[in-house]
Write an enzyme that holds these catalytic residues in place. Structure first.
Site, PDB file in Angstrom:
ATOM      1  N   GLU A 146      51.557  96.111  65.306  1.00  0.00           N
ATOM      2  CA  GLU A 146      50.515  97.126  65.190  1.00  0.00           C
ATOM      3  C   GLU A 146      50.993  98.329  64.390  1.00  0.00           C
ATOM      4  O   GLU A 146      50.363  99.379  64.412  1.00  0.00           O
ATOM      5  CB  GLU A 146      50.039  97.560  66.581  1.00  0.00           C
ATOM      6  CG  GLU A 146      49.415  96.404  67.350  1.00  0.00           C
ATOM      7  CD  GLU A 146      48.794  96.828  68.684  1.00  0.00           C
ATOM      8  OE1 GLU A 146      48.725  98.037  68.968  1.00  0.00           O
ATOM      9  OE2 GLU A 146      48.376  95.936  69.420  1.00  0.00           O
ATOM     10  N   LYS A 170      37.818  96.121  75.634  1.00  0.00           N
ATOM     11  CA  LYS A 170      38.010  95.351  74.398  1.00  0.00           C
ATOM     12  C   LYS A 170      36.823  94.414  74.253  1.00  0.00           C
ATOM     13  O   LYS A 170      36.682  93.458  75.039  1.00  0.00           O
ATOM     14  CB  LYS A 170      39.289  94.518  74.499  1.00  0.00           C
ATOM     15  CG  LYS A 170      40.598  95.320  74.472  1.00  0.00           C
ATOM     16  CD  LYS A 170      41.767  94.417  74.809  1.00  0.00           C
ATOM     17  CE  LYS A 170      43.116  95.029  74.447  1.00  0.00           C
ATOM     18  NZ  LYS A 170      44.237  94.238  75.022  1.00  0.00           N
TER      19      LYS A 170
HETATM   20  P1  PGA Z   1      46.836  92.178  72.304  1.00  0.00           P
HETATM   21  O1  PGA Z   1      47.470  93.340  73.186  1.00  0.00           O
HETATM   22  O2  PGA Z   1      45.754  92.722  71.469  1.00  0.00           O
HETATM   23  O3  PGA Z   1      47.991  91.621  71.543  1.00  0.00           O
HETATM   24  O4  PGA Z   1      46.345  91.166  73.309  1.00  0.00           O
HETATM   25  C1  PGA Z   1      47.074  94.663  73.156  1.00  0.00           C
HETATM   26  C2  PGA Z   1      47.187  95.258  74.540  1.00  0.00           C
HETATM   27  O5  PGA Z   1      47.816  94.646  75.434  1.00  0.00           O
HETATM   28  O6  PGA Z   1      46.631  96.322  74.800  1.00  0.00           O
HETATM   29 ZN    ZN Z   2      47.359  96.103  77.095  1.00  0.00          ZN
END
Ligand code: PGA
Ligand code: ZN
Length: 427
Positions: free
Chosen positions: A203, A335
């Site tokens: 990231e 998410k």
């Molecule tokens: P991921 O993790 O998008 O790789 O699943 C991000 C998070 O755990 O916040």
């Molecule tokens: Zn997380």
């Protein structure tokens, strides 16, 4: 106004892996694009990401998801009004017909659902955040920004996945970005001087080759000070432990320190960190299957720090209500692709708000130039936004979009700042 055409195409994400983009075109020619992001440290109860398997692109191709859109979803959407998001999302869920969205694919569904949302905003000739706000006063979210990336995003070089900062002293989104930029730069310089710099993680955070997890915390405090800020006042620390990645069944294996801890042991370790470091937020402190541990940890520190549920709550309204009944966590990570549709994502956010939980809209580790989540965080007045580090354009596109939203005429009515953090102090 109705939907005239729906197309799906394969594009590529920030890890160079295939993903699905859906385009929804209205009869008036306005259109919306939705793109599925992809996680690397996923909760087991997330909507299923449909991948083809086999050898092509490491088994990650999305031809089945593309076909699901072209053959089943597109015909079902034609003639519907993009403004009817709840109706369209309910139709998508019913069309899939499985509990985990495994038949058509959570990736096909979220790309479609987001495309419909964008098409509706375009049809209304409004920026997405404003379309979502529906005239209610909203504020720009407080950013959580990764400085060091670890866990599944950096070859598990450190156990903790995200070492982040929150510019708690910032009075605007743009100022939070300025402060973060200084800390990110200072952290990179410190690491280059001291030696543990090994590139950047998935990231965009510095890839830390530290000997202990605590060394990363010490380095973060040093970076905040080197940037000229007071740790805990101007800039505070947020962690994503992502404990499901190194523990289950109440056993946790810290590879870096070559230690195995039980739930209480890990909890005590984290409580010590909270006492010793200027930490204001901890995500997934214990594994998604350790509900009692999460509730106990929240009882221990939830009155002073934010305890965020990601893998444990998977953007699911029922799971948020269940956690609220147990007193587990006090903040929900939101998410959209964990839920699979925009409507279910909003339901999880509203369940959180109803139970007094804070909310953070979040990107995934596999991202694109898509900036929709910045609009969701703002238009839904979520309070906080997490999109990874302060480098690489799939991340910077999102931070820059926040700056645009804040500086344009007709901007939201201010910035959440530290008030967004749980536990929310009563006014
Ligand atoms: P991921 O993790 O998008 O790789 O699943 C991000 C998070 O755990 O916040
Ligand atoms: Zn997380």
């Amino acid at each position: 106004m109705t939907i005239r055409q729906v197309h799906a195409r394969r594009i590529w994400d920030s890890r160079g892996r295939p993903t699905i983009e859906v385009e929804v075109v209205n009869t008036d020619g306005t259109l919306g694009l939705g793109i599925a992001p992809a996680g690397a440290s996923r909760g087991t109860r997330e909507a299923v990401e449909l991948r083809d398997g086999g050898t092509r692109f490491g088994g990650r191709d999305v031809q089945q998801a593309l076909r699901a859109v072209e053959r089943e979803i597109a015909p079902a959407l034609a003639g519907r009004d993009a403004a009817d998001q709840p109706g369209i999302d309910a139709m998508l869920v019913a069309l899939d017909g499985t509990p985990g969205k495994s038949r058509l694919g959570g990736n096909a569904l979220i790309a479609t659902s987001l495309a419909v949302l964008h098409a509706a905003a375009a049809q209304a000739r409004q920026p997405l955040w404003q379309y979502l706000a529906q005239g209610r006063p909203v504020q720009l979210p407080l950013p959580q920004v990764q400085i060091f990336g670890g866990g599944a995003h950096a070859g598990r070089r450190v156990d903790v996945q995200d070492f982040m900062v929150i510019a708690t002293g910032a009075r605007s989104f743009a100022q939070a970005m300025e402060m973060t930029a200084e800390v990110y730069r200072a952290a990179g310089e410190l690491m280059a001087q001291r030696g543990p710099l090994a590139g950047v993680a998935d990231e965009g955070g510095w890839w830390p080759s530290f000997a202990r997890n605590e060394d990363a915390l010490d380095a973060l405090v040093a970076a905040i000070e080197k940037a000229g800020y007071t740790p805990g006042e101007d800039v505070a620390i947020a962690l994503d432990i992502a404990a499901s990645e190194f523990g289950s069944g109440g056993r946790y294996r810290l590879a870096l320190e070559n230690q195995e801890l039980d739930s209480d042991g890990l909890s005590e370790r984290l409580v010590r960190w909270v006492e010793r470091y200027p930490i204001v937020s901890i995500e997934d402190p214990l594994a998604e299957d350790d509900e009692a541990g999460l509730a106990a940890f929240t009882r221990a520190v939830g009155h002073r720090v934010q305890v965020v549920g990601d893998d444990y709550l998977v953007t699911n309204a029922d799971r948020v209500r269940r956690a609220a009944g147990l007193g587990a966590c006090n903040c929900v990570l939101i998410k959209p692709n964990q839920a699979g549709t925009v409507t279910e994502t909003l339901a999880a956010l509203q369940a959180a708000q109803q139970h007094g939980y804070a909310t953070i809209v979040s990107a995934r580790s596999g991202e694109t130039e898509d900036v929709a989540i910045v609009h969701l965080a703002t238009g839904w007045n979520a309070g906080q936004l997490k999109v990874g580090s302060f480098a690489r354009s799939e991340r910077m596109a999102k931070w820059n979009e926040g700056i645009r939203i804040e500086s344009r005429a007709g901007a939201p009515a201010g910035f959440w700042g530290r008030r967004a953090l749980a536990p929310r102090t009563k006014a």
